[in-house]
Design an enzyme around this catalytic site. Structure first.
Site, PDB file in Angstrom:
ATOM      1  N   LYS A  52      30.534  43.287  35.764  1.00 17.75           N
ATOM      2  CA  LYS A  52      31.463  43.822  36.780  1.00 17.75           C
ATOM      3  C   LYS A  52      31.054  45.254  37.139  1.00 17.75           C
ATOM      4  CE  LYS A  52      35.102  40.740  35.246  1.00 17.75           C
ATOM      5  NZ  LYS A  52      36.214  40.463  34.334  1.00 17.75           N
ATOM      6  N   GLN A  96      40.810  43.214  30.876  1.00 21.42           N
ATOM      7  CA  GLN A  96      40.000  42.048  30.511  1.00 21.42           C
ATOM      8  C   GLN A  96      40.751  41.192  29.493  1.00 21.42           C
ATOM      9  OE1 GLN A  96      37.034  41.229  31.937  1.00 21.42           O
ATOM     10  NE2 GLN A  96      36.908  39.385  30.707  1.00 21.42           N
ATOM     11  N   ASP A 119      43.382  41.375  39.825  1.00 17.95           N
ATOM     12  CA  ASP A 119      43.252  39.978  39.386  1.00 17.95           C
ATOM     13  C   ASP A 119      44.227  39.059  40.106  1.00 17.95           C
ATOM     14  OD1 ASP A 119      41.290  39.495  37.341  1.00 17.95           O
ATOM     15  OD2 ASP A 119      42.468  40.718  35.955  1.00 17.95           O
TER      16      ASP A 119
HETATM   17  N1  GUN Z   1      38.873  36.828  31.330  1.00 12.99           N
HETATM   18  C1  GUN Z   1      38.239  35.736  31.818  1.00 12.99           C
HETATM   19  N2  GUN Z   1      38.346  35.681  33.159  1.00 12.99           N
HETATM   20  C2  GUN Z   1      39.084  36.760  33.521  1.00 12.99           C
HETATM   21  C3  GUN Z   1      39.535  37.242  34.792  1.00 12.99           C
HETATM   22  O1  GUN Z   1      39.304  36.666  35.855  1.00 12.99           O
HETATM   23  N3  GUN Z   1      40.262  38.397  34.747  1.00 12.99           N
HETATM   24  C4  GUN Z   1      40.546  39.033  33.579  1.00 12.99           C
HETATM   25  N4  GUN Z   1      41.270  40.141  33.654  1.00 12.99           N
HETATM   26  N5  GUN Z   1      40.147  38.603  32.401  1.00 12.99           N
HETATM   27  C5  GUN Z   1      39.417  37.472  32.378  1.00 12.99           C
END
Ligand code: GUN
Length: 287
Positions: A52, A96, A119
């Site tokens: 990311k 996360q 998200d």
């Molecule tokens: N963990 C796995 N996929 C995601 C996601 O799309 N967002 C977040 N915040 N954590 C994750």
């Protein structure tokens, strides 16, 4: 022989679009910024967070990474969220997941300012999505939708079957596809006779978290098959779809790795720019 949907190539296209929008923001004196909170050092989570940050750097989005120890208290984590909510230059906040078991994911998700919820997980945003008025869609469903659009695979009127009902993928995928006029069926681990559903799917999205769950005899010839799973099995990376038996049957299919993964990251960049445009450039979103 199916068309292989190259997630990396489509993600590159999405990132170029995100970059142009970042440049527009910067011309107006605003640089989009994404804050990521990573608790502990779970290797998969740390690797996602790194990709990311790399994508953000590539498109010109500023980032702030907040690393907290596995043992952090919920109160300390919530205080970090509060600080980022209050920071005027932070447009998107991503915590996360998963979080350690002593922390309530619900409490943390609900603490994020809905206007910075990159998200799209906050109940306020889930409500807007359900009402057909989404401001942001969760990144994996958005990335999949962008891939279908950019690959000229229309979904309106199609029977879309989703295997998995997680808050991160299955449920928001259903909301996205309904919004796009698909007929949507959601299957999960309690579904009886899974094959009866998957075999009638024009579009099959598999996010069940079970390696190789969907095999060739469960797929309608010519179907579009999207594999959200990612697992390491005997030293190899595999998905929820048994690629060798499904690929000869499907019309189009995502590989693992190199399918949905890069799209999720690219969609996160789109969401960060969108939140910046909505919050800091409400007059100039498309100028
Ligand atoms: N963990 C796995 N996929 C995601 C996601 O799309 N967002 C977040 N915040 N954590 C994750």
């Amino acid at each position: 022989m199916a068309v292989i949907l190259d997630g990396k190539r489509i993600a590159d296209e999405i990132l170029s679009d995100a970059q142009s929008r970042v440049e527009q923001c910067v011309r107006h004196g605003v640089r989009p910024k994404l804050a990521v909170i990573l608790v502990g050092d779970h290797p998969a989570s740390a690797s996602y967070v790194r990709s990311k940050a790399r994508a953000a750097e590539r498109v010109g989005i500023a980032t702030e990474l907040v690393r907290l120890p596995e043992t952090v208290s919920q109160a300390t984590l919530l205080a970090e969220v509060d600080r980022l909510n209050a920071a005027p230059d932070v447009d998107g906040i991503l915590v996360q997941l998963p979080l350690p078991s002593h922390i309530s994911e619900h409490d943390v998700i609900e603490r994020v300012d809905p206007a910075k919820d990159v998200d799209g997980f906050h109940p306020f945003n889930v409500g807007l999505q359900a009402a057909g008025r989404a401001r942001v869609w969760p990144c994996t469903p958005l990335g999949i939708l962008e891939m279908l659009r950019r690959s000229n695979l229309p979904v309106h009127g199609k029977h879309a079957v989703i295997v998995g009902r997680s808050q991160i993928v299955g449920r928001p995928m259903a909301r996205v596809l309904l919004q796009e006029h698909a007929t949507v069926t959601v299957c999960h681990s309690y579904t009886k006779d899974l094959r009866a559903y998957t075999a009638s799917a024009d579009l099959l999205v598999v996010a069940a978290g079970r390696p190789g769950l969907v095999r060739g005899d469960m797929v309608q010839p010519g179907a579009v098959v999207i594999d959200v799973g990612i697992h390491r099995v005997d030293g190899r990376i595999v998905g929820d779809v048994d690629f060798p038996s499904v690929e000869p049957v499907a019309g189009a299919i995502t590989p693992v790795p190199g399918g949905v993964g890069p799209l999720t990251v690219a969609a996160l960049m789109l969401n960060t720019v969108a939140l910046c445009e909505q919050r800091r450039r409400p007059e100039g979103v498309s100028s």
